[in-house]
Design a protein around this motif. Structure first.
Motif, PDB file in Angstrom:
ATOM      1  N   UNK A   1      -1.663   9.595 -11.195  1.00 36.40           N
ATOM      2  CA  UNK A   1      -2.545  10.697 -10.791  1.00 36.40           C
ATOM      3  C   UNK A   1      -1.956  12.059 -11.160  1.00 36.40           C
ATOM      4  N   UNK A   2      -0.718  12.314 -10.771  1.00 34.64           N
ATOM      5  CA  UNK A   2      -0.119  13.631 -11.012  1.00 34.64           C
ATOM      6  C   UNK A   2      -0.045  13.972 -12.504  1.00 34.64           C
ATOM      7  N   UNK A   3       0.413  13.058 -13.370  1.00 36.85           N
ATOM      8  CA  UNK A   3       0.416  13.415 -14.799  1.00 36.85           C
ATOM      9  C   UNK A   3      -0.979  13.720 -15.362  1.00 36.85           C
TER      10      UNK A   3
ATOM     11  N   UNK B   1       0.821  32.847  -7.938  1.00 38.66           N
ATOM     12  CA  UNK B   1       1.294  31.829  -8.873  1.00 38.66           C
ATOM     13  C   UNK B   1       2.730  31.419  -8.556  1.00 38.66           C
ATOM     14  N   UNK B   2       3.583  32.392  -8.295  1.00 38.24           N
ATOM     15  CA  UNK B   2       4.983  32.082  -7.971  1.00 38.24           C
ATOM     16  C   UNK B   2       5.080  31.272  -6.687  1.00 38.24           C
ATOM     17  N   UNK B   3       4.279  31.639  -5.705  1.00 37.99           N
ATOM     18  CA  UNK B   3       4.277  30.919  -4.430  1.00 37.99           C
ATOM     19  C   UNK B   3       3.779  29.489  -4.632  1.00 37.99           C
ATOM     20  N   UNK B   4       2.721  29.319  -5.427  1.00 39.42           N
ATOM     21  CA  UNK B   4       2.201  27.989  -5.712  1.00 39.42           C
ATOM     22  C   UNK B   4       3.257  27.134  -6.415  1.00 39.42           C
ATOM     23  N   UNK B   5       3.912  27.715  -7.405  1.00 42.15           N
ATOM     24  CA  UNK B   5       4.919  26.965  -8.157  1.00 42.15           C
ATOM     25  C   UNK B   5       6.077  26.536  -7.251  1.00 42.15           C
ATOM     26  N   UNK B   6       6.494  27.415  -6.370  1.00 38.61           N
ATOM     27  CA  UNK B   6       7.568  27.081  -5.435  1.00 38.61           C
ATOM     28  C   UNK B   6       7.148  25.942  -4.509  1.00 38.61           C
ATOM     29  N   UNK B   7       5.942  26.022  -3.967  1.00 40.27           N
ATOM     30  CA  UNK B   7       5.445  24.966  -3.086  1.00 40.27           C
ATOM     31  C   UNK B   7       5.278  23.643  -3.830  1.00 40.27           C
ATOM     32  N   UNK B   8       4.787  23.707  -5.060  1.00 39.93           N
ATOM     33  CA  UNK B   8       4.623  22.495  -5.862  1.00 39.93           C
ATOM     34  C   UNK B   8       5.980  21.845  -6.118  1.00 39.93           C
ATOM     35  N   UNK B   9       7.002  22.642  -6.458  1.00 42.22           N
ATOM     36  CA  UNK B   9       8.346  22.094  -6.692  1.00 42.22           C
ATOM     37  C   UNK B   9       8.892  21.427  -5.434  1.00 42.22           C
TER      38      UNK B   9
ATOM     39  N   UNK C   1      -6.235  21.827  -5.764  1.00 43.48           N
ATOM     40  CA  UNK C   1      -7.367  21.387  -4.937  1.00 43.48           C
ATOM     41  C   UNK C   1      -7.539  19.871  -4.964  1.00 43.48           C
ATOM     42  N   UNK C   2      -7.475  19.280  -6.162  1.00 40.72           N
ATOM     43  CA  UNK C   2      -7.653  17.834  -6.273  1.00 40.72           C
ATOM     44  C   UNK C   2      -6.477  17.084  -5.653  1.00 40.72           C
ATOM     45  N   UNK C   3      -5.262  17.556  -5.905  1.00 43.66           N
ATOM     46  CA  UNK C   3      -4.088  16.909  -5.317  1.00 43.66           C
ATOM     47  C   UNK C   3      -4.139  16.971  -3.790  1.00 43.66           C
ATOM     48  N   UNK C   4      -4.601  18.086  -3.258  1.00 41.03           N
ATOM     49  CA  UNK C   4      -4.719  18.216  -1.798  1.00 41.03           C
ATOM     50  C   UNK C   4      -5.732  17.215  -1.254  1.00 41.03           C
ATOM     51  N   UNK C   5      -6.858  17.058  -1.945  1.00 41.13           N
ATOM     52  CA  UNK C   5      -7.871  16.102  -1.509  1.00 41.13           C
ATOM     53  C   UNK C   5      -7.381  14.665  -1.579  1.00 41.13           C
ATOM     54  N   UNK C   6      -6.740  14.327  -2.691  1.00 41.31           N
ATOM     55  CA  UNK C   6      -6.185  12.977  -2.847  1.00 41.31           C
ATOM     56  C   UNK C   6      -5.095  12.753  -1.790  1.00 41.31           C
TER      57      UNK C   6
ATOM     58  N   UNK D   1       0.829  -1.201   0.000  1.00 41.58           N
ATOM     59  CA  UNK D   1       0.000   0.000   0.000  1.00 41.58           C
ATOM     60  C   UNK D   1       0.864   1.253   0.000  1.00 41.58           C
ATOM     61  N   UNK D   2       1.875   1.294   0.859  1.00 40.05           N
ATOM     62  CA  UNK D   2       2.723   2.469   1.022  1.00 40.05           C
ATOM     63  C   UNK D   2       3.455   2.796  -0.281  1.00 40.05           C
ATOM     64  N   UNK D   3       4.203   1.847  -0.798  1.00 38.36           N
ATOM     65  CA  UNK D   3       5.011   2.104  -1.991  1.00 38.36           C
ATOM     66  C   UNK D   3       4.143   2.102  -3.252  1.00 38.36           C
ATOM     67  N   UNK D   4       3.202   1.176  -3.332  1.00 37.16           N
ATOM     68  CA  UNK D   4       2.316   1.133  -4.492  1.00 37.16           C
ATOM     69  C   UNK D   4       1.487   2.401  -4.616  1.00 37.16           C
ATOM     70  N   UNK D   5       1.022   2.913  -3.480  1.00 38.58           N
ATOM     71  CA  UNK D   5       0.252   4.163  -3.496  1.00 38.58           C
ATOM     72  C   UNK D   5       1.085   5.327  -3.984  1.00 38.58           C
ATOM     73  N   UNK D   6       2.333   5.388  -3.528  1.00 35.14           N
ATOM     74  CA  UNK D   6       3.224   6.466  -3.979  1.00 35.14           C
ATOM     75  C   UNK D   6       3.475   6.361  -5.485  1.00 35.14           C
ATOM     76  N   UNK D   7       3.754   5.149  -5.943  1.00 38.21           N
ATOM     77  CA  UNK D   7       3.992   4.949  -7.380  1.00 38.21           C
ATOM     78  C   UNK D   7       2.764   5.346  -8.196  1.00 38.21           C
ATOM     79  N   UNK D   8       1.584   4.949  -7.736  1.00 39.15           N
ATOM     80  CA  UNK D   8       0.353   5.284  -8.442  1.00 39.15           C
ATOM     81  C   UNK D   8       0.145   6.794  -8.491  1.00 39.15           C
ATOM     82  N   UNK D   9       0.343   7.457  -7.367  1.00 37.34           N
ATOM     83  CA  UNK D   9       0.149   8.907  -7.335  1.00 37.34           C
ATOM     84  C   UNK D   9       1.122   9.614  -8.275  1.00 37.34           C
ATOM     85  N   UNK D  10       2.390   9.255  -8.204  1.00 38.22           N
ATOM     86  CA  UNK D  10       3.412   9.942  -8.989  1.00 38.22           C
ATOM     87  C   UNK D  10       3.336   9.576 -10.477  1.00 38.22           C
ATOM     88  N   UNK D  11       3.079   8.300 -10.763  1.00 35.02           N
ATOM     89  CA  UNK D  11       3.104   7.862 -12.164  1.00 35.02           C
ATOM     90  C   UNK D  11       1.774   8.038 -12.887  1.00 35.02           C
TER      91      UNK D  11
END
Length: 164
Positions: free
Chosen positions: A29-31, A130-138, A44-49, A17-27
């Motif tokens: 959901x995020x794209x 926008x700049x603050x969001x981009x920095x936090x996202x990175x 908003x959606x990423x925060x909810x997920x 669950x731990x590693x599979x969930x991370x892989x699923x999210x990164x590979x």
């Protein structure tokens, strides 16, 4: 015997669950979020997920720690063998990496996750948003990737322990 099987099964299930969930999210959901939604919708959606996954992954991480301790005790880990026994040396590296994952995960979820969630609900007309969001996202992405890499190495070490 049944306790050892139960410990290993729970440990493996939590790791899946731990590693599979991370892989699923990164590979997956995020794209999809990046290609289909506006920046505000993505956040908003990423925060909810993230909130939803965090609750379950916290349980999985707790199960991993508890069952890991149980498995080490079942294996007969001793202080005297920590620096001479190859199994216990690999275990030490695994424990150190787990000790690194926990604060990174906490920082990612409690600090960056909450900040991004707040900014996701803010008006995009605010200056500098926008700049603050981009920095936090990175930063959030960096922490997510670090957690994933460490988690995959931890799984590799678990496999190594199984064959030693």
């Amino acid at each position: 015997m049944w306790l050892a099987v139960l410990l290993r099964w729970l440990h493996l299930l939590a790791a899946l669950f731990w590693v599979g969930g991370q892989l699923f999210l990164i590979a997956v959901v995020v794209p999809v979020l990046r290609s289909e939604l506006t920046r505000q919708e993505q956040i908003r959606l990423a925060a909810g997920v993230g909130r939803r996954f965090a609750g379950y992954s916290l349980v999985a991480l707790g199960v991993l720690v508890v069952t890991g301790i149980g498995l080490a005790l079942e294996h007969g880990v001793s202080v005297q063998g920590l620096f001479v026994n190859p199994w216990e040396q690999v275990l030490i590296v695994k424990v150190v990496l787990v000790a690194m994952v926990i604060p990174i995960t906490t920082l990612h979820g409690l600090v960056y996750g909450h900040r991004l969630a707040r900014l996701g609900g803010a008006s995009s007309a605010q200056p500098g948003l926008l700049a603050k969001q981009q920095q936090l996202v990175r930063r959030s992405r960096t922490l997510s990737n670090a957690t994933l890499v460490l988690s995959v190495v931890i799984v590799l070490l678990a496999v190594w322990l199984a064959v030693l």
